[in-house]
Design a protein around this motif. Structure first.
Motif, mmCIF file in Angstrom:
data_model
loop_
_atom_site.group_PDB
_atom_site.id
_atom_site.type_symbol
_atom_site.label_atom_id
_atom_site.label_comp_id
_atom_site.label_asym_id
_atom_site.label_seq_id
_atom_site.Cartn_x
_atom_site.Cartn_y
_atom_site.Cartn_z
ATOM 1 N N ALA A 21 0.858 -1.264 -0.553
ATOM 2 C CA ALA A 21 0.074 0.048 0.145
ATOM 3 C C ALA A 21 1.013 1.003 -0.146
ATOM 4 C CB ALA A 21 -1.024 -0.240 1.137
ATOM 5 N N GLY A 22 0.575 2.081 -0.660
ATOM 6 C CA GLY A 22 1.243 2.748 -1.165
ATOM 7 C C GLY A 22 2.393 3.453 -2.115
ATOM 8 N N GLN A 23 2.400 2.287 -2.478
ATOM 9 C CA GLN A 23 3.703 2.439 -3.847
ATOM 10 C C GLN A 23 3.471 2.104 -4.629
ATOM 11 O OE1 GLN A 23 6.932 2.528 -2.783
ATOM 12 N NE2 GLN A 23 6.681 2.488 -0.408
ATOM 13 N N ALA A 24 1.684 2.474 -4.909
ATOM 14 C CA ALA A 24 1.668 2.169 -6.783
ATOM 15 C C ALA A 24 2.753 3.473 -7.160
ATOM 16 C CB ALA A 24 0.306 2.449 -6.636
ATOM 17 N N LEU A 25 2.646 4.547 -6.932
ATOM 18 C CA LEU A 25 3.111 5.561 -7.575
ATOM 19 C C LEU A 25 4.382 5.505 -7.628
ATOM 20 C CD1 LEU A 25 0.973 8.574 -5.832
ATOM 21 C CD2 LEU A 25 0.915 7.636 -8.388
ATOM 22 N N ASN A 26 5.652 5.311 -7.193
ATOM 23 C CA ASN A 26 6.518 4.000 -7.236
ATOM 24 C C ASN A 26 7.029 3.894 -8.498
ATOM 25 O OD1 ASN A 26 7.714 5.817 -5.006
ATOM 26 N ND2 ASN A 26 7.365 4.508 -3.538
ATOM 27 N N VAL A 27 6.196 2.909 -8.334
ATOM 28 C CA VAL A 27 5.822 1.453 -9.537
ATOM 29 C C VAL A 27 5.809 2.148 -10.462
ATOM 30 C CG1 VAL A 27 4.784 -0.748 -10.912
ATOM 31 C CG2 VAL A 27 4.667 -0.354 -8.263
ATOM 32 N N LEU A 28 5.421 2.993 -10.774
ATOM 33 C CA LEU A 28 5.211 3.987 -12.078
ATOM 34 C C LEU A 28 6.079 4.595 -12.187
ATOM 35 C CD1 LEU A 28 0.972 5.414 -11.291
ATOM 36 C CD2 LEU A 28 2.142 3.516 -12.896
ATOM 37 N N HIS A 29 7.219 5.674 -11.242
ATOM 38 C CA HIS A 29 8.036 6.074 -11.724
ATOM 39 C C HIS A 29 9.195 5.193 -12.032
ATOM 40 C CE1 HIS A 29 11.579 8.602 -10.905
ATOM 41 N NE2 HIS A 29 12.233 8.083 -10.580
ATOM 42 N N ILE A 30 9.057 3.517 -11.549
ATOM 43 C CA ILE A 30 9.768 2.736 -12.313
ATOM 44 C C ILE A 30 10.382 2.510 -13.610
ATOM 45 C CG2 ILE A 30 10.402 0.017 -12.144
ATOM 46 C CD1 ILE A 30 10.325 0.849 -8.968
ATOM 47 N N LEU A 31 9.004 2.301 -13.669
ATOM 48 C CA LEU A 31 8.056 1.768 -15.225
ATOM 49 C C LEU A 31 8.265 2.886 -15.767
ATOM 50 C CD1 LEU A 31 5.169 -0.066 -14.853
ATOM 51 C CD2 LEU A 31 7.262 -1.203 -14.754
ATOM 52 N N GLU A 68 14.536 -5.999 -15.531
ATOM 53 C CA GLU A 68 15.052 -5.145 -14.891
ATOM 54 C C GLU A 68 13.535 -4.297 -14.642
ATOM 55 O OE1 GLU A 68 15.466 -3.940 -19.124
ATOM 56 O OE2 GLU A 68 15.658 -5.741 -18.364
ATOM 57 N N GLU A 69 12.989 -4.496 -15.115
ATOM 58 C CA GLU A 69 11.545 -3.581 -14.126
ATOM 59 C C GLU A 69 10.917 -3.926 -13.045
ATOM 60 O OE1 GLU A 69 10.309 -0.831 -17.859
ATOM 61 O OE2 GLU A 69 9.848 -2.496 -17.672
ATOM 62 N N VAL A 70 11.246 -6.051 -13.580
ATOM 63 C CA VAL A 70 10.695 -6.381 -12.459
ATOM 64 C C VAL A 70 11.306 -6.861 -11.264
ATOM 65 C CG1 VAL A 70 9.902 -8.960 -11.646
ATOM 66 C CG2 VAL A 70 8.775 -8.095 -14.252
ATOM 67 N N ASP A 71 12.458 -6.560 -11.402
ATOM 68 C CA ASP A 71 13.748 -6.681 -10.448
ATOM 69 C C ASP A 71 13.508 -5.700 -9.447
ATOM 70 O OD1 ASP A 71 14.612 -9.542 -11.298
ATOM 71 O OD2 ASP A 71 16.216 -8.121 -11.777
ATOM 72 N N LYS A 72 13.582 -4.079 -10.646
ATOM 73 C CA LYS A 72 13.140 -2.611 -9.807
ATOM 74 C C LYS A 72 12.250 -2.684 -8.663
ATOM 75 C CE LYS A 72 16.086 0.144 -12.762
ATOM 76 N NZ LYS A 72 16.089 0.818 -13.739
ATOM 77 N N ILE A 73 11.049 -3.716 -8.954
ATOM 78 C CA ILE A 73 9.549 -3.216 -8.516
ATOM 79 C C ILE A 73 10.082 -4.789 -6.938
ATOM 80 C CG2 ILE A 73 7.019 -4.053 -8.486
ATOM 81 C CD1 ILE A 73 7.144 -3.062 -11.523
ATOM 82 N N ALA A 74 10.147 -5.294 -7.400
ATOM 83 C CA ALA A 74 10.229 -6.668 -6.010
ATOM 84 C C ALA A 74 11.401 -5.268 -4.720
ATOM 85 C CB ALA A 74 11.602 -7.503 -6.786
ATOM 86 N N LEU A 75 12.370 -4.425 -5.132
ATOM 87 C CA LEU A 75 12.972 -3.761 -3.965
ATOM 88 C C LEU A 75 11.738 -2.833 -3.385
ATOM 89 C CD1 LEU A 75 15.538 -2.314 -6.063
ATOM 90 C CD2 LEU A 75 15.623 -4.509 -4.843
#
Length: 152
Positions: A21-31, A68-75
């Motif tokens: 929860a609260g990390q969706a915007l960070n996921v968008l940034h990663i993508l 590599e995007e999936v790896d960053k999301i895992a963090l």
């Protein structure tokens, strides 16, 4: 009469579910998704989850994630599930995982760390201490990092 707002299913693309929860915007940034994108994106934040209490969901139409995007999301979302959708069907579903060592993806939060020195040819390297919550230790200066969203 009870009304509900529903997110429309996508025909082709990726659904990232079980984001902390609260990390969706960070996921968008990663993508690399921002307000100037042409992509159709659905973001659901802080919805109830039986397993997690609260979670976020991101749907991106007509895009499948690179490894590599999936790896960053895992963090930042170690419980995330990646669903690949084709012709409105889930054709692939897998959980993300944190490897024992992480190299070259995040920067150390210690400004004096050797991995942050411009003149040194050192690739940032971290040891995964725990997956839930995600905690990492810098291989060089031993700084412990928990929220790495600002260092990806």
């Amino acid at each position: 009469m009870k009304k509900e707002l529903k997110v429309v299913p996508i025909k082709n693309g990726t659904v990232i579910d079980h984001i902390s929860a609260g990390q969706a915007l960070n996921v968008l940034h990663i993508l690399g998704i921002n307000g100037k994108t042409d992509a159709v994106v659905s973001v659901v934040m802080n919805v109830r989850s039986g397993k997690m209490g609260r979670k976020d969901i991101v749907k991106v139409e007509d895009r499948e994630l690179k490894p590599e995007e999936v790896d960053k999301i895992a963090l930042i979302a170690p419980n995330a599930t990646i669903n690949i959708i084709r012709d409105s069907e889930v054709i692939e579903k897998h959980k993300v995982y944190l490897p024992e060592f992480i190299e070259g993806i995040i920067r150390c939060s210690n400004p004096n760390c050797i991995s942050n020195a411009e003149r040194e040819p050192v690739v940032p390297r971290f040891v995964t201490l725990s997956t839930n919550p995600p905690r990492f230790r810098c291989f060089y200066c031993e700084r412990i990092m928990e929220d790495v969203s600002g260092y990806i």
